[in-house]
Design a protein around this motif. Structure first.
Motif, PDB file in Angstrom:
ATOM      1  N   PHE A  37     -99.562  87.965 -79.930  1.00 41.65           N
ATOM      2  CA  PHE A  37     -99.464  87.361 -78.600  1.00 41.65           C
ATOM      3  C   PHE A  37     -98.891  88.308 -77.533  1.00 41.65           C
ATOM      4  O   PHE A  37     -99.384  88.337 -76.403  1.00 41.65           O
ATOM      5  N   PRO A  38     -97.841  89.086 -77.843  1.00 42.86           N
ATOM      6  CA  PRO A  38     -97.262  89.955 -76.800  1.00 42.86           C
ATOM      7  C   PRO A  38     -98.210  91.044 -76.295  1.00 42.86           C
ATOM      8  O   PRO A  38     -97.957  91.645 -75.248  1.00 42.86           O
ATOM      9  N   HIS A  39     -99.316  91.290 -77.018  1.00 44.32           N
ATOM     10  CA  HIS A  39    -100.233  92.371 -76.646  1.00 44.32           C
ATOM     11  C   HIS A  39    -101.464  91.874 -75.885  1.00 44.32           C
ATOM     12  O   HIS A  39    -102.298  92.683 -75.470  1.00 44.32           O
ATOM     13  N   LEU A  40    -101.565  90.575 -75.687  1.00 52.10           N
ATOM     14  CA  LEU A  40    -102.821  90.008 -75.206  1.00 52.10           C
ATOM     15  C   LEU A  40    -102.908  89.876 -73.693  1.00 52.10           C
ATOM     16  O   LEU A  40    -101.925  89.621 -73.013  1.00 52.10           O
ATOM     17  N   ARG A  41    -104.131  90.030 -73.178  1.00 49.44           N
ATOM     18  CA  ARG A  41    -104.483  89.690 -71.801  1.00 49.44           C
ATOM     19  C   ARG A  41    -105.345  88.431 -71.769  1.00 49.44           C
ATOM     20  O   ARG A  41    -105.299  87.668 -70.820  1.00 49.44           O
ATOM     21  N   ASP A  55     -93.133  76.120 -79.326  1.00 49.49           N
ATOM     22  CA  ASP A  55     -92.472  76.154 -78.017  1.00 49.49           C
ATOM     23  C   ASP A  55     -92.338  77.549 -77.430  1.00 49.49           C
ATOM     24  O   ASP A  55     -92.577  77.768 -76.256  1.00 49.49           O
ATOM     25  N   GLY A  56     -91.962  78.501 -78.239  1.00 45.72           N
ATOM     26  CA  GLY A  56     -91.704  79.836 -77.708  1.00 45.72           C
ATOM     27  C   GLY A  56     -92.815  80.838 -77.922  1.00 45.72           C
ATOM     28  O   GLY A  56     -92.616  82.040 -77.752  1.00 45.72           O
ATOM     29  N   CYS A  57     -94.013  80.346 -78.264  1.00 46.47           N
ATOM     30  CA  CYS A  57     -95.073  81.276 -78.676  1.00 46.47           C
ATOM     31  C   CYS A  57     -95.538  82.204 -77.560  1.00 46.47           C
ATOM     32  O   CYS A  57     -96.079  83.276 -77.822  1.00 46.47           O
ATOM     33  N   PHE A  58     -95.319  81.813 -76.281  1.00 48.89           N
ATOM     34  CA  PHE A  58     -95.747  82.664 -75.173  1.00 48.89           C
ATOM     35  C   PHE A  58     -94.573  83.387 -74.497  1.00 48.89           C
ATOM     36  O   PHE A  58     -94.743  83.990 -73.444  1.00 48.89           O
ATOM     37  N   ALA A  59     -93.408  83.330 -75.128  1.00 48.51           N
ATOM     38  CA  ALA A  59     -92.195  83.859 -74.502  1.00 48.51           C
ATOM     39  C   ALA A  59     -92.296  85.352 -74.189  1.00 48.51           C
ATOM     40  O   ALA A  59     -91.693  85.835 -73.229  1.00 48.51           O
ATOM     41  N   LYS A  60     -93.045  86.109 -75.003  1.00 54.05           N
ATOM     42  CA  LYS A  60     -93.169  87.550 -74.806  1.00 54.05           C
ATOM     43  C   LYS A  60     -94.585  87.950 -74.399  1.00 54.05           C
ATOM     44  O   LYS A  60     -95.007  89.085 -74.598  1.00 54.05           O
ATOM     45  N   SER A  61     -95.311  86.999 -73.797  1.00 57.35           N
ATOM     46  CA  SER A  61     -96.715  87.237 -73.449  1.00 57.35           C
ATOM     47  C   SER A  61     -96.898  87.494 -71.958  1.00 57.35           C
ATOM     48  O   SER A  61     -97.786  86.923 -71.320  1.00 57.35           O
ATOM     49  N   ALA A  62     -96.086  88.358 -71.405  1.00 54.60           N
ATOM     50  CA  ALA A  62     -96.089  88.586 -69.957  1.00 54.60           C
ATOM     51  C   ALA A  62     -97.397  89.174 -69.439  1.00 54.60           C
ATOM     52  O   ALA A  62     -97.687  89.090 -68.244  1.00 54.60           O
ATOM     53  N   LEU A  64    -100.477  88.205 -70.353  1.00 50.82           N
ATOM     54  CA  LEU A  64    -101.597  87.268 -70.441  1.00 50.82           C
ATOM     55  C   LEU A  64    -102.153  86.917 -69.061  1.00 50.82           C
ATOM     56  O   LEU A  64    -101.413  86.564 -68.151  1.00 50.82           O
ATOM     57  N   ARG A  65    -103.474  86.983 -68.940  1.00 53.26           N
ATOM     58  CA  ARG A  65    -104.160  86.619 -67.709  1.00 53.26           C
ATOM     59  C   ARG A  65    -105.052  85.394 -67.893  1.00 53.26           C
ATOM     60  O   ARG A  65    -105.273  84.648 -66.947  1.00 53.26           O
ATOM     61  N   GLN A  66    -105.572  85.195 -69.119  1.00 57.03           N
ATOM     62  CA  GLN A  66    -106.471  84.077 -69.386  1.00 57.03           C
ATOM     63  C   GLN A  66    -106.091  83.392 -70.692  1.00 57.03           C
ATOM     64  O   GLN A  66    -105.915  84.060 -71.712  1.00 57.03           O
ATOM     65  N   VAL A  67    -105.978  82.062 -70.636  1.00 58.40           N
ATOM     66  CA  VAL A  67    -105.700  81.267 -71.838  1.00 58.40           C
ATOM     67  C   VAL A  67    -106.682  80.102 -71.882  1.00 58.40           C
ATOM     68  O   VAL A  67    -106.801  79.335 -70.920  1.00 58.40           O
ATOM     69  N   ASN A  68    -107.375  79.969 -73.010  1.00 61.27           N
ATOM     70  CA  ASN A  68    -108.323  78.876 -73.223  1.00 61.27           C
ATOM     71  C   ASN A  68    -107.950  78.140 -74.504  1.00 61.27           C
ATOM     72  O   ASN A  68    -108.099  78.688 -75.600  1.00 61.27           O
ATOM     73  N   ALA A  76     -99.186  67.981 -75.370  1.00 59.76           N
ATOM     74  CA  ALA A  76     -98.163  68.594 -74.518  1.00 59.76           C
ATOM     75  C   ALA A  76     -98.415  70.092 -74.462  1.00 59.76           C
ATOM     76  O   ALA A  76     -99.075  70.658 -75.333  1.00 59.76           O
ATOM     77  N   LEU A  77     -97.892  70.719 -73.409  1.00 63.08           N
ATOM     78  CA  LEU A  77     -98.001  72.166 -73.254  1.00 63.08           C
ATOM     79  C   LEU A  77     -96.627  72.796 -73.478  1.00 63.08           C
ATOM     80  O   LEU A  77     -95.626  72.271 -73.001  1.00 63.08           O
ATOM     81  N   PRO A  78     -96.570  73.914 -74.198  1.00 58.33           N
ATOM     82  CA  PRO A  78     -95.272  74.546 -74.448  1.00 58.33           C
ATOM     83  C   PRO A  78     -94.656  75.105 -73.168  1.00 58.33           C
ATOM     84  O   PRO A  78     -95.374  75.612 -72.292  1.00 58.33           O
ATOM     85  N   VAL A  79     -93.356  75.017 -73.065  1.00 58.25           N
ATOM     86  CA  VAL A  79     -92.637  75.496 -71.877  1.00 58.25           C
ATOM     87  C   VAL A  79     -92.908  76.976 -71.639  1.00 58.25           C
ATOM     88  O   VAL A  79     -93.050  77.413 -70.497  1.00 58.25           O
ATOM     89  N   SER A  80     -93.024  77.733 -72.711  1.00 58.80           N
ATOM     90  CA  SER A  80     -93.224  79.183 -72.566  1.00 58.80           C
ATOM     91  C   SER A  80     -94.557  79.506 -71.894  1.00 58.80           C
ATOM     92  O   SER A  80     -94.674  80.504 -71.179  1.00 58.80           O
ATOM     93  N   LEU A  81     -95.567  78.669 -72.085  1.00 59.06           N
ATOM     94  CA  LEU A  81     -96.860  78.885 -71.419  1.00 59.06           C
ATOM     95  C   LEU A  81     -96.724  78.708 -69.922  1.00 59.06           C
ATOM     96  O   LEU A  81     -97.328  79.441 -69.131  1.00 59.06           O
ATOM     97  N   LEU A  82     -95.894  77.756 -69.516  1.00 60.63           N
ATOM     98  CA  LEU A  82     -95.746  77.436 -68.101  1.00 60.63           C
ATOM     99  C   LEU A  82     -94.858  78.421 -67.358  1.00 60.63           C
ATOM    100  O   LEU A  82     -94.621  78.267 -66.158  1.00 60.63           O
ATOM    101  N   GLY A  83     -94.382  79.440 -68.065  1.00 56.53           N
ATOM    102  CA  GLY A  83     -93.568  80.471 -67.428  1.00 56.53           C
ATOM    103  C   GLY A  83     -94.311  81.771 -67.212  1.00 56.53           C
ATOM    104  O   GLY A  83     -93.718  82.775 -66.817  1.00 56.53           O
ATOM    105  N   LEU A  84     -95.623  81.764 -67.450  1.00 52.56           N
ATOM    106  CA  LEU A  84     -96.420  82.989 -67.326  1.00 52.56           C
ATOM    107  C   LEU A  84     -96.860  83.192 -65.881  1.00 52.56           C
ATOM    108  O   LEU A  84     -97.939  82.753 -65.470  1.00 52.56           O
ATOM    109  N   ALA A  85     -96.051  83.875 -65.124  1.00 54.17           N
ATOM    110  CA  ALA A  85     -96.280  84.015 -63.683  1.00 54.17           C
ATOM    111  C   ALA A  85     -97.543  84.814 -63.349  1.00 54.17           C
ATOM    112  O   ALA A  85     -98.070  84.704 -62.244  1.00 54.17           O
TER     113      ALA A  85
END
Length: 241
Positions: A37-41, A55-62, A64-68, A76-85
């Motif tokens: 996950f941390p390496h993905l766009r 919950d924390g699966c996207f915590a290090k996925s800064a 990421l540009r596209q998620v499907n 529900a959506l994980p909080v970490s996904l909603l923090g991907l600015a």
């Protein structure tokens, strides 16, 4: 999940930044998937059987540009996904979501959001914080109203709300300066629920209202229809030129 093909996808993803695992029958994410996950766009987990995401699966996925994650069983959506600015495209259609959390407003880089085919009765007012959002598809839900904060969506060009339960539209939609396409087919809109401002004062030039109590004749009788028709005609002539 298994097989040499999947293993190769995981190995390549660290180099390419792309991981596509649709139709893999996944009911949970194996550790090997989470590790990349941390390496993905780009991440595609559509058409699986995922009921939750860690919950924390996207915590290090800064990056990421596209998620499907369309066509799963998410409620529900994980909080970490909603923090991907920096996330630009998010597709969560065809799940079991009954609400979108206020933290959705943290996706400030989002350009396309697809939440169609869920069980949403409303959209959060924080949606208005998505200043870069260009396209929103919330069709096939149970929406009864829209937040007035949608007037803040300065980049929005396309709003798809087909097959919901909307009986009114907020006049504030007219303040979204780039909104060109509004599709509200098969809702509960009548003349009283259709604001004149949406016709008269907006930039909308493609309006779809089939399957509502309001008829084409009703629409044409409303103040502001002449202004809408002028915009629609201008665009059509430009496309035909």
């Amino acid at each position: 999940m298994g097989g040499s093909a999947t293993k190769e996808k995981l190995e390549r993803s660290s180099k390419t930044g792309v991981l596509a695992l649709p139709n893999e029958g996944l009911s949970k994410l194996p550790p090997a998937v989470l590790e990349v996950f941390p390496h993905l766009r780009t991440l595609d987990l559509s058409a699986n059987k995922l009921a939750t995401l860690p919950d924390g699966c996207f915590a290090k996925s800064a990056t990421l540009r596209q998620v499907n994650v369309a066509s799963n069983k998410l409620n529900a959506l994980p909080v970490s996904l909603l923090g991907l600015a920096k996330l630009e495209q998010l597709n969560v259609s065809g799940n079991a979501l009954t609400k979108l959390p206020p933290a959705l407003g943290g996706l400030v880089g989002l350009k396309r959001l697809v939440v169609a085919g869920n069980r949403l009765a409303s959209l959060p007012s924080e949606l208005g914080s998505l200043g870069k959002l260009e396209s929103l598809d919330a069709s096939d839900n149970q929406l009864r109203e829209l937040p007035t904060s949608m007037e803040k969506l300065k980049a929005l060009t396309e709003l798809l709300l087909d097959r919901n339960r909307l009986s009114t539209l907020p006049a504030q939609l007219a303040a979204a300066p780039r909104l060109k396409i509004l599709s509200v087919t098969e809702n509960c809109l009548d003349v009283g629920g259709f604001p004149v401002e949406v016709l008269r004062d907006s930039a909308i030039c493609t309006l779809r209202v089939d399957g509502n109590p309001i008829t084409d004749r009703d629409l044409r009788s409303l103040p502001g229809f002449v202004e809408y028709e002028a915009r629609e005609t201008a665009v059509r002539k430009k496309q035909e030129a």
